[in-house]
Design a protein around this motif. Structure first.
Motif, PDB file in Angstrom:
ATOM      1  N   ASN A   4       0.838  -1.212  -0.069  1.00  0.00           N
ATOM      2  CA  ASN A   4       0.040  -0.045  -0.133  1.00  0.00           C
ATOM      3  C   ASN A   4       1.044   1.385   0.059  1.00  0.00           C
ATOM      4  OD1 ASN A   4      -2.525  -1.275  -0.025  1.00  0.00           O
ATOM      5  ND2 ASN A   4      -2.584  -1.276   2.179  1.00  0.00           N
ATOM      6  N   ALA A   5       1.926   1.255   0.823  1.00  0.00           N
ATOM      7  CA  ALA A   5       2.883   2.359   0.764  1.00  0.00           C
ATOM      8  C   ALA A   5       3.586   2.452  -0.516  1.00  0.00           C
ATOM      9  CB  ALA A   5       3.834   2.280   2.033  1.00  0.00           C
ATOM     10  N   LEU A  94      -6.193   0.562   5.415  1.00  0.00           N
ATOM     11  CA  LEU A  94      -5.129   1.540   5.383  1.00  0.00           C
ATOM     12  C   LEU A  94      -4.766   1.988   6.889  1.00  0.00           C
ATOM     13  CD1 LEU A  94      -5.508   3.355   2.147  1.00  0.00           C
ATOM     14  CD2 LEU A  94      -4.208   1.365   2.524  1.00  0.00           C
ATOM     15  N   GLU A  98      -1.052   5.828   5.716  1.00  0.00           N
ATOM     16  CA  GLU A  98      -1.246   5.697   4.684  1.00  0.00           C
ATOM     17  C   GLU A  98      -2.347   6.305   4.094  1.00  0.00           C
ATOM     18  OE1 GLU A  98       0.431   0.837   4.402  1.00  0.00           O
ATOM     19  OE2 GLU A  98      -1.491   1.171   5.131  1.00  0.00           O
TER      20      GLU A  98
END
Length: 261
Positions: A4-5, A94, A98
């Motif tokens: 995700n990052a 998240l 994030e």
């Protein structure tokens, strides 16, 4: 760095996948309940998607749930139930960090109040939209200048009218090349002529690929979008595409002719 990052550190438009339009906003059976006595249910099982390149209005009276919907779509709040995805990322999965990265790189905001820093130049106001996107100062200034040129403020006036202030706010919203721009009553503080110009600008940005969702109580504004989602009492009651939609109208035609002369 998590997957995700890693996605959130990228800049610019995401690639178009094979097999159809990319979905930039997805809501699936979303509810929002505010704790009180008794609890207040603002959204009741709302589901819809927005594809890349759409120009959408979310319209409804006060208390219909449209502002709550804006907050969830912009990741300013989390749903009580259901799923919200922005640029393919599930908001509930998240972390807060994030989510901040998602807002900085994938979501542009335009509010009725301009929220400009009066002590800063308009270039600095727009460049501030990239403060949390990981850009060095020189790149922030260059991208801010480009965004200002896109909204017709390449000359950077020092004294700004209401319409020009909203243009600066729009430039700040698009400077990071977000997946989606969320505009909350963007003409609410403007007279009809200036509001028409701002709608025309949003249409021009959409025509070159910017995905825009306008939240409004004004049926006349909503009817001129390419798609209109109507809300009442926390429900979607209609999702239509008006045959003659489009805020371009005479404003864009007139200014196109002037630019050609």
């Amino acid at each position: 760095m998590t997957a995700n990052a890693a996605m959130l550190t990228r800049h610019g438009p995401l690639p178009e996948p094979a097999g159809g339009p990319r979905l930039v906003l997805e809501l699936d059976q979303v509810t929002k309940i505010y704790p009180s006595s008794p609890p207040v249910t603002a959204l009741r099982g709302v589901s819809f998607t927005v594809a890349a390149g759409e120009l959408v209005a979310i319209v409804g009276p006060s208390g219909s749930g449209k502002t709550t919907l804006l907050h969830l779509a912009g990741t300013l709040d989390r749903p009580s139930g259901g799923t919200v995805r922005v640029a393919g990322l599930d908001v509930n999965r998240l972390s807060d960090r994030e989510l901040a990265g998602l807002r900085a790189t994938r979501i542009g905001f335009v509010f009725q109040q301009y929220f400009l820093a009066e002590h800063q130049t308009i270039l600095a106001n727009v460049a501030d939209g990239l403060l949390y996107a990981g850009c060095p100062p020189a790149e922030r200034r260059q991208r801010a200048a480009t965004a200002l040129a896109r909204v017709g403020l390449a000359a950077r006036p020092t004294q700004l009218s209401g319409g020009q202030r909203q243009r600066v706010a729009i430039a700040r919203a698009i400077v990071a090349q977000p997946a989606i721009v969320l505009a909350d009553e963007p003409t609410g503080n403007l007279d009809s002529v200036t509001g028409e110009a701002v709608l025309g600008l949003l249409a021009e940005l959409n025509a070159v690929g910017t995905t825009i969702v306008v939240v409004t109580h004004d049926q006349a504004v909503a009817a001129r979008m390419h798609r209109r989602i109507e809300m009442l009492d926390g429900h979607i009651i209609a999702d239509t595409r008006p045959a003659a939609a489009g805020p371009t109208g005479p404003w864009l035609a007139r200014h196109t002719q002037e630019g050609a002369s």
